[in-house]
Design a protein around this motif. Structure first.
Motif, PDB file in Angstrom:
ATOM      1  N   ALA A  73       0.999  -1.248   0.048  1.00  0.00           N
ATOM      2  CA  ALA A  73      -0.091   0.040   0.168  1.00  0.00           C
ATOM      3  C   ALA A  73       0.846   1.054   0.235  1.00  0.00           C
ATOM      4  O   ALA A  73       0.474   2.322  -0.587  1.00  0.00           O
ATOM      5  N   SER A  74       1.942   1.022   0.498  1.00  0.00           N
ATOM      6  CA  SER A  74       2.952   2.492   0.734  1.00  0.00           C
ATOM      7  C   SER A  74       3.559   2.787  -0.503  1.00  0.00           C
ATOM      8  O   SER A  74       4.179   3.717  -0.861  1.00  0.00           O
ATOM      9  N   ILE A  75       3.600   1.744  -1.645  1.00  0.00           N
ATOM     10  CA  ILE A  75       4.185   1.943  -2.967  1.00  0.00           C
ATOM     11  C   ILE A  75       3.546   3.123  -3.627  1.00  0.00           C
ATOM     12  O   ILE A  75       4.243   4.037  -4.260  1.00  0.00           O
ATOM     13  N   SER A  76       2.245   3.404  -3.471  1.00  0.00           N
ATOM     14  CA  SER A  76       1.505   4.375  -4.259  1.00  0.00           C
ATOM     15  C   SER A  76       0.214   4.674  -3.661  1.00  0.00           C
ATOM     16  O   SER A  76      -0.705   3.782  -3.067  1.00  0.00           O
ATOM     17  N   LYS A  77      -0.344   5.743  -3.721  1.00  0.00           N
ATOM     18  CA  LYS A  77      -1.587   6.233  -3.002  1.00  0.00           C
ATOM     19  C   LYS A  77      -2.848   5.629  -3.835  1.00  0.00           C
ATOM     20  O   LYS A  77      -3.921   5.711  -3.233  1.00  0.00           O
ATOM     21  N   ASP A  78      -2.451   5.070  -4.970  1.00  0.00           N
ATOM     22  CA  ASP A  78      -3.303   4.524  -5.991  1.00  0.00           C
ATOM     23  C   ASP A  78      -3.604   3.194  -5.654  1.00  0.00           C
ATOM     24  O   ASP A  78      -4.382   2.689  -6.368  1.00  0.00           O
ATOM     25  N   MET A  79      -2.797   2.585  -4.828  1.00  0.00           N
ATOM     26  CA  MET A  79      -2.717   1.038  -4.680  1.00  0.00           C
ATOM     27  C   MET A  79      -3.838   0.708  -3.907  1.00  0.00           C
ATOM     28  O   MET A  79      -4.094   1.364  -2.760  1.00  0.00           O
ATOM     29  N   ARG A  80      -4.984  -0.229  -4.241  1.00  0.00           N
ATOM     30  CA  ARG A  80      -5.840  -0.828  -3.679  1.00  0.00           C
ATOM     31  C   ARG A  80      -5.346  -2.333  -2.934  1.00  0.00           C
ATOM     32  O   ARG A  80      -5.132  -3.142  -3.885  1.00  0.00           O
ATOM     33  N   VAL A  81      -5.280  -2.500  -1.764  1.00  0.00           N
ATOM     34  CA  VAL A  81      -4.972  -3.837  -1.273  1.00  0.00           C
ATOM     35  C   VAL A  81      -6.181  -4.419  -0.743  1.00  0.00           C
ATOM     36  O   VAL A  81      -6.879  -3.852   0.344  1.00  0.00           O
ATOM     37  N   VAL A  82      -6.474  -5.638  -1.031  1.00  0.00           N
ATOM     38  CA  VAL A  82      -7.398  -6.620  -0.265  1.00  0.00           C
ATOM     39  C   VAL A  82      -6.675  -7.809   0.524  1.00  0.00           C
ATOM     40  O   VAL A  82      -5.750  -8.497  -0.486  1.00  0.00           O
ATOM     41  N   THR A  83      -6.801  -7.976   1.330  1.00  0.00           N
ATOM     42  CA  THR A  83      -5.989  -9.233   2.155  1.00  0.00           C
ATOM     43  C   THR A  83      -6.936 -10.135   2.986  1.00  0.00           C
ATOM     44  O   THR A  83      -7.825  -9.516   3.622  1.00  0.00           O
ATOM     45  N   ILE A  84      -6.697 -11.351   3.115  1.00  0.00           N
ATOM     46  CA  ILE A  84      -7.851 -12.342   3.607  1.00  0.00           C
ATOM     47  C   ILE A  84      -6.727 -13.208   4.723  1.00  0.00           C
ATOM     48  O   ILE A  84      -5.542 -13.647   4.316  1.00  0.00           O
ATOM     49  N   GLU A  85      -7.410 -13.137   5.805  1.00  0.00           N
ATOM     50  CA  GLU A  85      -6.663 -13.676   6.977  1.00  0.00           C
ATOM     51  C   GLU A  85      -7.852 -14.594   7.874  1.00  0.00           C
ATOM     52  O   GLU A  85      -8.884 -14.106   7.981  1.00  0.00           O
ATOM     53  N   ARG A  86      -7.291 -15.758   8.351  1.00  0.00           N
ATOM     54  CA  ARG A  86      -8.482 -16.748   8.986  1.00  0.00           C
ATOM     55  C   ARG A  86      -8.028 -16.710  10.536  1.00  0.00           C
ATOM     56  O   ARG A  86      -8.873 -17.079  11.138  1.00  0.00           O
ATOM     57  N   ASN A  87      -6.641 -16.555  10.973  1.00  0.00           N
ATOM     58  CA  ASN A  87      -6.336 -16.719  12.109  1.00  0.00           C
ATOM     59  C   ASN A  87      -6.741 -15.386  13.118  1.00  0.00           C
ATOM     60  O   ASN A  87      -6.143 -14.322  12.753  1.00  0.00           O
ATOM     61  N   PRO A  88      -7.599 -15.565  14.193  1.00  0.00           N
ATOM     62  CA  PRO A  88      -7.777 -14.402  15.025  1.00  0.00           C
ATOM     63  C   PRO A  88      -6.779 -13.709  15.554  1.00  0.00           C
ATOM     64  O   PRO A  88      -6.848 -12.658  15.656  1.00  0.00           O
ATOM     65  N   SER A  89      -5.875 -14.274  15.934  1.00  0.00           N
ATOM     66  CA  SER A  89      -4.865 -13.618  16.782  1.00  0.00           C
ATOM     67  C   SER A  89      -4.099 -12.884  15.736  1.00  0.00           C
ATOM     68  O   SER A  89      -3.388 -11.471  16.091  1.00  0.00           O
ATOM     69  N   MET A  90      -3.904 -13.091  14.439  1.00  0.00           N
ATOM     70  CA  MET A  90      -3.207 -12.700  13.359  1.00  0.00           C
ATOM     71  C   MET A  90      -3.795 -11.463  12.948  1.00  0.00           C
ATOM     72  O   MET A  90      -3.512 -10.199  12.785  1.00  0.00           O
ATOM     73  N   ILE A  91      -5.243 -11.679  12.842  1.00  0.00           N
ATOM     74  CA  ILE A  91      -6.265 -10.455  12.447  1.00  0.00           C
ATOM     75  C   ILE A  91      -6.181  -9.226  13.514  1.00  0.00           C
ATOM     76  O   ILE A  91      -6.133  -8.212  13.040  1.00  0.00           O
TER      77      ILE A  91
END
Length: 198
Positions: free
Chosen positions: A54-72
């Protein structure tokens, strides 16, 4: 101490797997080379990669998926502290079970459960934009994929066998071409056939 360093220190201290530096450098390089503006990540962990991308560009759209509650929980904290919350969407759940996010992605990064790589590829590759890239990490798995005799752990051997079968099959996926890079923990970059960068 900047935030990424703090996240990396936390990962090392708490045994959180994060992408090796060589792999991260390749990922960022390829995202810039291919002018990617949207990034889908399977396996958020504590959001180090999401924040870096996301830091590469203000135009960057990031969607990220995680299942582990402690990681989340840790990822949410890190994303909030990064100031990039408006660019990063965190989907909570198993990447094989959640509804596919809307739209296409210029880069799809597969770094979740290694034993499910084939299923992840099948589910998410249709979301790849025409000129997009799929980046897959851990295809060497600490050297065990090429040298399974170096572990006596039965579960590790089974996992390594699954990674090897996927790695061997990857160049033969219809409609795609793949290049392997021996950096980090072994990285593959796949794109649609006839969309190779000249």
């Amino acid at each position: 101490m900047n935030q990424i360093k703090k996240i990396e220190d936390f990962a090392h201290e708490n045994g959180v797997p994060i992408m090796m530096d060589g792999g991260v450098e390749l990922l960022i390089q390829k995202i810039k080379e291919n002018n990617c503006r949207s990034f889908l990540e399977l396996g958020t962990a504590i959001a180090r990669t999401s924040i870096l991308i996301a830091s590469i560009s203000k135009d960057m759209r990031v969607v990220t998926i995680e299942r582990n509650p402690s990681m989340i929980a840790e990822a949410k904290k890190n994303i909030a502290e990064s100031g990039l919350s408006d660019q990063i969407t965190l989907i909570e759940g198993d990447a094989l079970e959640v509804e596919n996010p809307d739209g296409e992605f210029d880069c799809i990064f597969i770094d979740a459960a290694k034993s499910q790589y084939g299923k992840f590829f099948e589910k998410y590759s249709p979301l790849l934009s025409k000129h997009g890239i799929i980046v897959i990490d851990n295809l060497n798995f600490h050297g065990f994929v090429d040298h399974p005799e170096n572990t006596t752990n039965r579960n590790t051997r089974q996992l390594v066998g699954k990674i090897k079968r996927f790695r061997d099959a990857l160049p033969h996926y219809e409609g795609f071409v793949t290049e392997f890079f021996n950096v980090g923990d072994g990285v593959a970059i796949t794109r649609r056939q006839n969309e190779q960068v000249s």
